[in-house]
Design an enzyme around this catalytic site. Structure first.
Site, PDB file in Angstrom:
ATOM      1  N   ASP A 167       0.851  -1.239   0.027  1.00 31.45           N
ATOM      2  CA  ASP A 167      -0.024  -0.024   0.119  1.00 31.45           C
ATOM      3  C   ASP A 167       1.003   1.235   0.137  1.00 31.45           C
ATOM      4  O   ASP A 167       2.011   1.292  -0.658  1.00 31.45           O
ATOM      5  CB  ASP A 167      -0.799  -0.001   1.106  1.00 31.45           C
ATOM      6  CG  ASP A 167      -2.189   0.711   0.836  1.00 31.45           C
ATOM      7  OD1 ASP A 167      -2.438   1.768   0.832  1.00 31.45           O
ATOM      8  OD2 ASP A 167      -3.133  -0.237   1.043  1.00 31.45           O
ATOM      9  N   ASP A 168       0.468   2.205   0.494  1.00 31.43           N
ATOM     10  CA  ASP A 168       1.141   3.658   0.466  1.00 31.43           C
ATOM     11  C   ASP A 168       2.339   3.506   1.133  1.00 31.43           C
ATOM     12  O   ASP A 168       2.707   2.605   1.859  1.00 31.43           O
ATOM     13  CB  ASP A 168       0.313   4.630   1.163  1.00 31.43           C
ATOM     14  CG  ASP A 168       0.239   6.190   0.748  1.00 31.43           C
ATOM     15  OD1 ASP A 168       1.476   6.457  -0.075  1.00 31.43           O
ATOM     16  OD2 ASP A 168      -0.413   6.952   0.902  1.00 31.43           O
ATOM     17  N   LYS A 209      -4.014  -0.609  -6.496  1.00 33.82           N
ATOM     18  CA  LYS A 209      -4.852   0.021  -5.890  1.00 33.82           C
ATOM     19  C   LYS A 209      -4.763   1.588  -5.929  1.00 33.82           C
ATOM     20  O   LYS A 209      -3.600   2.083  -5.641  1.00 33.82           O
ATOM     21  CB  LYS A 209      -4.758  -0.294  -4.192  1.00 33.82           C
ATOM     22  CG  LYS A 209      -5.659   0.229  -3.317  1.00 33.82           C
ATOM     23  CD  LYS A 209      -5.484   0.114  -1.861  1.00 33.82           C
ATOM     24  CE  LYS A 209      -6.368   0.817  -0.993  1.00 33.82           C
ATOM     25  NZ  LYS A 209      -5.981   0.460   0.587  1.00 33.82           N
ATOM     26  N   ASP A 212      -5.860   5.259  -5.080  1.00 31.89           N
ATOM     27  CA  ASP A 212      -6.793   6.191  -3.909  1.00 31.89           C
ATOM     28  C   ASP A 212      -7.153   7.209  -4.620  1.00 31.89           C
ATOM     29  O   ASP A 212      -7.091   7.552  -5.999  1.00 31.89           O
ATOM     30  CB  ASP A 212      -5.834   6.271  -2.934  1.00 31.89           C
ATOM     31  CG  ASP A 212      -6.497   6.077  -1.625  1.00 31.89           C
ATOM     32  OD1 ASP A 212      -7.735   6.243  -1.407  1.00 31.89           O
ATOM     33  OD2 ASP A 212      -5.916   5.572  -0.823  1.00 31.89           O
ATOM     34  N   ARG A 235     -14.038   0.701  -4.257  1.00 33.57           N
ATOM     35  CA  ARG A 235     -14.427   1.219  -3.149  1.00 33.57           C
ATOM     36  C   ARG A 235     -15.760   1.858  -3.101  1.00 33.57           C
ATOM     37  O   ARG A 235     -16.026   2.940  -3.754  1.00 33.57           O
ATOM     38  CB  ARG A 235     -13.618   1.921  -2.152  1.00 33.57           C
ATOM     39  CG  ARG A 235     -12.434   1.028  -1.744  1.00 33.57           C
ATOM     40  CD  ARG A 235     -12.654   0.377  -0.486  1.00 33.57           C
ATOM     41  NE  ARG A 235     -13.233   1.362   0.162  1.00 33.57           N
ATOM     42  CZ  ARG A 235     -12.060   2.105   1.192  1.00 33.57           C
ATOM     43  NH1 ARG A 235     -10.796   1.861   0.934  1.00 33.57           N
ATOM     44  NH2 ARG A 235     -12.452   2.840   1.953  1.00 33.57           N
ATOM     45  N   ASP A 280     -13.384   4.380   4.793  1.00 29.88           N
ATOM     46  CA  ASP A 280     -12.572   3.252   5.287  1.00 29.88           C
ATOM     47  C   ASP A 280     -13.215   2.531   6.212  1.00 29.88           C
ATOM     48  O   ASP A 280     -13.804   3.310   7.346  1.00 29.88           O
ATOM     49  CB  ASP A 280     -11.108   4.151   5.619  1.00 29.88           C
ATOM     50  CG  ASP A 280     -10.281   4.680   4.483  1.00 29.88           C
ATOM     51  OD1 ASP A 280     -10.463   4.438   3.336  1.00 29.88           O
ATOM     52  OD2 ASP A 280      -9.439   5.298   4.679  1.00 29.88           O
TER      53      ASP A 280
END
Length: 469
Positions: free
Chosen positions: A66-67, A141, A143, A199, A203
């Site tokens: 992830d990030d 992924k 965002d 999504r 979150d």
């Protein structure tokens, strides 16, 4: 088929022709447990555990960083990985992941910065996509942070995310595209044409049911929420997802966010309900627990093959909420969904604070098929299987964790997870069906005793013979 429906189907098939996520993706993501502390060691150790503990054998094949993985852009405008976290680079890491028989994912944002304020991909879509493809990346992924105000209408959000979708497709490498725009601008209306999942809410936090100012929107309000937020509880996200099950289909899924199983915050019954609901609603299932410290209850939930068989059912039909009632201490709800081979999955959710017997009639269970469709189903007799009745024992799970126990089912020996889950109908084995707990005669009622904040997850299979039940 109507002519308009024909052309719609052709258009969707063309837009999603990457052959990926024909069932919801399974895997693991770094964020919830490691945040910005990810590095090559964390990812490789997790990948090794995913393999040795049998998760890969069950279909969990994506390992997603992830990030916080990058160190910005070089003078040519290309992203550079953090050399301290990834001393041998991302391609070396990807090669090692691939050598384990797994796939690797990466993260960015459709903005000038990621959510942790690293370099984003807005305006750099083609450079970033080509770089990731050269590294051997299998999953993105993507965002929604620092998006320069390019949201507020579905068209604005579509254009921004479509740019990356086109860039990924142009590389010639199949890369699963997971949009993460938190439900802003109704991605379920446009994302199916450009991505494999989206999504649909803020979150997910590791809480069951909590009002939180950081997650201000709930239920129908949440579908048009301008501040979707974070710290959203399991029931908050579920309350939004129930309105859009029809938007999901093979290759394109509503993403209710990553799993919180094993991260603390949820009781055992809540974790079971969370996993069951996400599987039945066909959300991607991305684990986020610390795999090197996994405990027996967590492993036994995440490795329930009877529930995974519902998630990976080839029909790809999301369960829908049929009814919801407020009772003392909370809501009770019933979900129902069709499975391949004519089977049906039923979930009885007890959101209340006391255990209770719950029931659903066959008419309610097959309500979504309409009057003409339910006539034969309601008049048929059904065997009922409890998908949690044969949950792996803690002793068996502990033996697996310690490396000296055999898993209850060997998917590899049966031809692999994809082949096993795709069998229609599934073989009547406890590992894939749970235990038979009874039968329901024509026009009868399914009943189950459900713990507080828990769920009964049942699979119905029609009785084909004329034998007495």
């Amino acid at each position: 088929m109507h002519i308009t429906s024909f052309f719609l189907a052709i258009g969707l098939a063309s837009a999603l022709d990457n052959g990926l996520a024909r069932t919801p993706q399974l895997g693991w993501d770094t964020w919830n447990s490691f945040g910005c502390s990810l590095n090559a060691t964390v990812i490789l150790e997790t990948a090794q555990k995913i393999t040795s503990l049998g998760f890969k054998d069950l279909g969990y094949n994506y390992v997603v960083m992830d990030d916080c993985w990058s160190a910005g852009r070089n003078s040519s405008g290309y992203l550079v990985p953090n050399s301290q976290k990834f001393p041998n680079g991302i391609k070396d890491l990807a090669d090692k992941i691939h050598n384990m028989g797994l796939k690797i994912g990466i993260y960015s944002s459709a903005g000038t910065m990621t959510c942790a304020r690293y370099a984003g991909s807005l305006g750099y879509e083609e450079k970033d996509a080509s770089l990731w493809a050269s590294w051997g990346i299998d999953y993105l992924k993507y965002d929604n942070c620092y998006n320069q105000g390019e949201e507020g209408t579905p068209k604005l959000s579509y254009d921004r995310y479509d740019a990356m979708g086109k860039a990924l497709n142009s590389t010639g490498r199949p890369i699963l595209y997971s949009l993460c725009n938190w439900g802003v601008d109704g991605p379920w209306n446009f994302a199916p044409t450009i991505g494999n999942s989206w999504r649909m809410s803020g979150d997910l936090f590791n809480t069951w049911d909590r009002q939180d100012v950081n997650c201000p929107c709930a239920e129908l309000e949440g579908l048009n929420c301008k501040t979707p937020g974070y710290h959203c509880s399991v029931l908050n996200v579920l309350g939004k997802a129930v309105y859009i099950p029809s938007k999901a289909y093979a290759g394109a899924w509503n993403d209710l966010d990553m799993l919180q199983v094993g991260n603390g915050g949820l009781t055992d019954d809540e974790a079971i309900a969370h996993f069951s609901l996400w599987a039945a609603l066909k959300s991607p299932l991305l684990m986020t627990n610390v795999m090197t410290k996994i405990d027996a209850p967590t492993l036994s939930i995440l490795q329930n093959t009877a529930v995974l068989a519902v998630s990976q059912d080839p029909e790809g039909s999301s369960a829908v909420r049929v009814w919801r009632y407020n009772v003392d201490g909370g809501d009770i709800q019933m979900f129902s969904g069709s499975l391949s081979g004519g089977d049906q999955v039923v979930l009885l959710l007890n959101g209340g604070s006391t255990a209770r017997e719950m029931n659903a009639t066959l008419t309610e269970i097959f309500w979504m098929d309409g009057v003409s469709g339910t006539a034969s189903q309601v008049q048929s007799s059904w065997d009922v299987y409890d998908l949690w009745a044969d949950r792996m024992s803690n002793s068996t799970a502990d033996a697996i964790i310690q490396g000296d126990g055999k898993r209850p089912i060997n998917m590899t020996a049966m031809g692999g997870a994809e082949k096993v889950y795709a069998q229609t109908p599934l073989p009547t084995t406890k590992a894939l069906m749970g235990s038979k707990v009874g039968s329901v005669k024509a026009a009868g009622t399914v009943k189950a005793f459900v713990q507080p904040h828990g769920v009964a997850m049942l699979r119905l299979r029609e009785v084909k013979s004329n034998d007495e039940l």
